[in-house]
Design a protein around this motif. Structure first.
Motif, mmCIF file in Angstrom:
data_model
loop_
_atom_site.group_PDB
_atom_site.id
_atom_site.type_symbol
_atom_site.label_atom_id
_atom_site.label_comp_id
_atom_site.label_asym_id
_atom_site.label_seq_id
_atom_site.Cartn_x
_atom_site.Cartn_y
_atom_site.Cartn_z
ATOM 1 N N ASP A 115 3.174 6.168 -5.497
ATOM 2 C CA ASP A 115 2.989 6.379 -6.933
ATOM 3 C C ASP A 115 1.934 7.448 -7.211
ATOM 4 O O ASP A 115 2.088 8.265 -8.123
ATOM 5 C CB ASP A 115 2.598 5.065 -7.614
ATOM 6 C CG ASP A 115 3.740 4.054 -7.636
ATOM 7 O OD1 ASP A 115 4.899 4.464 -7.403
ATOM 8 O OD2 ASP A 115 3.468 2.866 -7.867
ATOM 9 N N ARG A 116 0.855 7.443 -6.430
ATOM 10 C CA ARG A 116 -0.197 8.451 -6.608
ATOM 11 C C ARG A 116 0.314 9.851 -6.270
ATOM 12 O O ARG A 116 0.002 10.821 -6.965
ATOM 13 C CB ARG A 116 -1.403 8.109 -5.729
ATOM 14 C CG ARG A 116 -2.176 6.893 -6.163
ATOM 15 C CD ARG A 116 -2.850 7.124 -7.496
ATOM 16 N NE ARG A 116 -3.680 5.969 -7.869
ATOM 17 C CZ ARG A 116 -4.296 5.851 -9.028
ATOM 18 N NH1 ARG A 116 -4.196 6.817 -9.927
ATOM 19 N NH2 ARG A 116 -5.020 4.773 -9.286
ATOM 20 N N ALA B 120 -9.268 2.969 -1.620
ATOM 21 C CA ALA B 120 -9.427 2.158 -2.837
ATOM 22 C C ALA B 120 -8.818 0.777 -2.677
ATOM 23 O O ALA B 120 -9.191 -0.166 -3.391
ATOM 24 C CB ALA B 120 -8.790 2.877 -4.023
ATOM 25 N N ASN B 121 -7.889 0.657 -1.739
ATOM 26 C CA ASN B 121 -7.243 -0.629 -1.491
ATOM 27 C C ASN B 121 -7.812 -1.334 -0.262
ATOM 28 O O ASN B 121 -7.191 -2.259 0.277
ATOM 29 C CB ASN B 121 -5.737 -0.428 -1.349
ATOM 30 C CG ASN B 121 -5.045 -0.223 -2.680
ATOM 31 O OD1 ASN B 121 -4.679 -1.179 -3.349
ATOM 32 N ND2 ASN B 121 -4.901 1.045 -3.080
ATOM 33 N N LYS C 162 1.874 2.060 -3.481
ATOM 34 C CA LYS C 162 0.753 2.568 -4.283
ATOM 35 C C LYS C 162 0.464 4.034 -3.957
ATOM 36 O O LYS C 162 0.221 4.847 -4.857
ATOM 37 C CB LYS C 162 -0.482 1.705 -4.060
ATOM 38 C CG LYS C 162 -0.356 0.304 -4.632
ATOM 39 C CD LYS C 162 -1.596 -0.531 -4.344
ATOM 40 C CE LYS C 162 -1.459 -1.930 -4.929
ATOM 41 N NZ LYS C 162 -2.639 -2.778 -4.637
ATOM 42 N N VAL C 163 0.503 4.348 -2.665
ATOM 43 C CA VAL C 163 0.297 5.745 -2.259
ATOM 44 C C VAL C 163 1.434 6.614 -2.793
ATOM 45 O O VAL C 163 1.203 7.723 -3.300
ATOM 46 C CB VAL C 163 0.199 5.855 -0.723
ATOM 47 C CG1 VAL C 163 0.200 7.321 -0.282
ATOM 48 C CG2 VAL C 163 -1.053 5.149 -0.213
ATOM 49 N N ILE D 203 -5.596 12.768 -1.927
ATOM 50 C CA ILE D 203 -5.116 11.755 -2.878
ATOM 51 C C ILE D 203 -4.647 10.512 -2.129
ATOM 52 O O ILE D 203 -4.973 9.377 -2.507
ATOM 53 C CB ILE D 203 -3.975 12.340 -3.737
ATOM 54 C CG1 ILE D 203 -4.537 13.362 -4.725
ATOM 55 C CG2 ILE D 203 -3.226 11.235 -4.479
ATOM 56 C CD1 ILE D 203 -3.482 14.194 -5.411
ATOM 57 N N ALA D 204 -3.875 10.716 -1.068
ATOM 58 C CA ALA D 204 -3.387 9.585 -0.272
ATOM 59 C C ALA D 204 -4.556 8.836 0.364
ATOM 60 O O ALA D 204 -4.604 7.590 0.349
ATOM 61 C CB ALA D 204 -2.424 10.083 0.805
ATOM 62 N N TYR E 257 0.931 13.099 -8.994
ATOM 63 C CA TYR E 257 0.349 14.432 -8.820
ATOM 64 C C TYR E 257 1.438 15.505 -8.685
ATOM 65 O O TYR E 257 1.353 16.580 -9.295
ATOM 66 C CB TYR E 257 -0.534 14.446 -7.576
ATOM 67 C CG TYR E 257 -1.153 15.804 -7.270
ATOM 68 C CD1 TYR E 257 -2.334 16.202 -7.880
ATOM 69 C CD2 TYR E 257 -0.545 16.684 -6.368
ATOM 70 C CE1 TYR E 257 -2.898 17.443 -7.608
ATOM 71 C CE2 TYR E 257 -1.100 17.919 -6.089
ATOM 72 C CZ TYR E 257 -2.273 18.300 -6.710
ATOM 73 O OH TYR E 257 -2.820 19.528 -6.436
ATOM 74 N N LEU F 18 0.834 -1.209 0.000
ATOM 75 C CA LEU F 18 0.000 0.000 0.000
ATOM 76 C C LEU F 18 0.863 1.252 0.000
ATOM 77 O O LEU F 18 0.554 2.226 -0.699
ATOM 78 C CB LEU F 18 -0.909 -0.002 1.232
ATOM 79 C CG LEU F 18 -1.787 1.241 1.425
ATOM 80 C CD1 LEU F 18 -2.772 1.398 0.270
ATOM 81 C CD2 LEU F 18 -2.522 1.170 2.767
ATOM 82 N N ARG G 228 -7.702 8.671 -0.633
ATOM 83 C CA ARG G 228 -8.487 7.954 -1.643
ATOM 84 C C ARG G 228 -7.803 6.644 -2.049
ATOM 85 O O ARG G 228 -8.465 5.614 -2.225
ATOM 86 C CB ARG G 228 -8.708 8.840 -2.874
ATOM 87 C CG ARG G 228 -9.786 9.885 -2.697
ATOM 88 C CD ARG G 228 -10.264 10.420 -4.037
ATOM 89 N NE ARG G 228 -9.195 11.064 -4.785
ATOM 90 C CZ ARG G 228 -8.910 12.361 -4.720
ATOM 91 N NH1 ARG G 228 -9.620 13.158 -3.921
ATOM 92 N NH2 ARG G 228 -7.947 12.879 -5.440
ATOM 93 N N GLU G 229 -6.480 6.687 -2.190
ATOM 94 C CA GLU G 229 -5.753 5.477 -2.567
ATOM 95 C C GLU G 229 -5.810 4.431 -1.457
ATOM 96 O O GLU G 229 -5.936 3.230 -1.730
ATOM 97 C CB GLU G 229 -4.290 5.828 -2.889
ATOM 98 C CG GLU G 229 -3.471 4.670 -3.433
ATOM 99 C CD GLU G 229 -3.988 4.152 -4.762
ATOM 100 O OE1 GLU G 229 -3.689 2.985 -5.101
ATOM 101 O OE2 GLU G 229 -4.684 4.901 -5.485
#
Length: 209
Positions: free
Chosen positions: A65-66, A105-106, A62-63, A98-99, A70, A59, A101-102
Motif C-alpha cells: 500500500d505504501r 514502523a511495524n 502494508k508495504v 519507503i519500504a 507513492y 506486513l 520505513r514501513e
C-alpha cells in the motif's frame, strides 16, 4: 458403395480437423503476438513477503500500500512504459526507503530491496481484466528473505487501482491498442481463453528453445 461413402465421410472429417488445427494455430500465433506487445507496455508490481506467517503476510500488504501510494501519483502523467521505467529507475532509492520505513514502523528489522527487472509471470486474473503469462518488467519489492507468498499486479498503467469499468479507458490512455485491451478485458468474451493460448504457446516456445 458403402465403403466409398465411409471414405468420403472420413475425408470430410480429416479436412475439418485440418481446418480446426489451422484456425487454432493462427489464433495462437495472433494471441502470442498481441501478448508480447502487451508485455512491452506495462510494468508489474511484485511484492515478496519475508515468509508465509500471518504477520509477514500482513506486513507485505502494508508495504504494498505504501509503495502504491507513492508510485501511482508519480506515474499519473506518464505517457508510456519507457518513461515509466526511467522514472521508477530514478526513484528506486526513495522506494526502498519507503519500504524500509514501513517495515520498521511495524516492529520488524527486515531488510528491504527494491529493483526493476524482467520477471516471468503466469496467467493472472484480476477484477475486470486478465494478464497473460509472459515476461514483464516488474518493480520488485523484496522484504527480508523474500520467501513468502507474493503479491503482484500492475503499477503502470494503474490497472489494479482502476475500477473494473475503468480498466479499458485506463489501458488505452497508457498507449495500449484496442486489440491488447480486448485480450485482457471481459469486453472480449474469449479473453481468458486467449490468455491461456498465450500461456500454452509460450510454454511450447520454452520447450523448443
Amino acid at each position: 458403395m458403402k465403403t466409398e461413402e465411409k471414405r468420403g465421410k472420413l475425408k470430410l472429417l480429416e479436412i475439418g480437423l485440418l481446418l480446426f488445427l489451422a484456425a487454432f494455430l493462427a489464433s495462437g500465433a495472433a494471441a502470442l503476438q498481441t501478448g508480447q506487445e502487451l508485455s512491452d507496455k506495462v510494468v508489474r508490481l511484485h511484492v515478496l513477503a519475508n515468509s508465509d506467517s500471518g504477520e509477514d503476510q500482513a506486513l507485505k500488504l502494508k508495504v504494498r500500500d505504501r509503495i502504491l501510494a507513492y508510485a501511482e501519483p508519480l506515474l499519473a502523467s506518464v505517457a508510456d512504459r519507457g518513461e515509466a521505467e526511467a522514472l521508477l529507475q530514478s526513484r528506486l532509492p526513495e522506494l526502498e526507503q519507503i519500504a524500509a520505513r514501513e517495515i520498521r514502523a511495524n516492529g520488524h528489522d527486515y531488510a528491504a530491496a527494491v529493483e526493476l527487472e524482467d520477471t516471468v509471470f503466469p496467467t493472472r486474473e484480476y477484477e475486470g481484466f486478465t494478464l497473460p503469462a509472459g515476461k514483464y518488467l516488474a518493480l520488485r519489492v523484496i522484504i527480508g528473505d523474500g520467501e513468502g507468498r507474493n503479491w503482484w499486479c500492475v503499477v503502470f498503467p494503474p490497472l489494479c487501482a482502476a475500477a473494473s469499468a475503468e480498466v479499458p479507458e485506463t489501458a488505452l490512455a497508457a498507449g495500449l491498442t484496442s486489440s491488447q485491451v480486448g485480450l485482457i478485458t471481459e469486453e472480449n468474451q474469449g479473453y481468458v481463453l486467449k490468455s491461456k493460448l498465450v500461456e500454452f504457446w509460450r510454454g511450447l516456445e520454452g520447450k523448443l528453445d
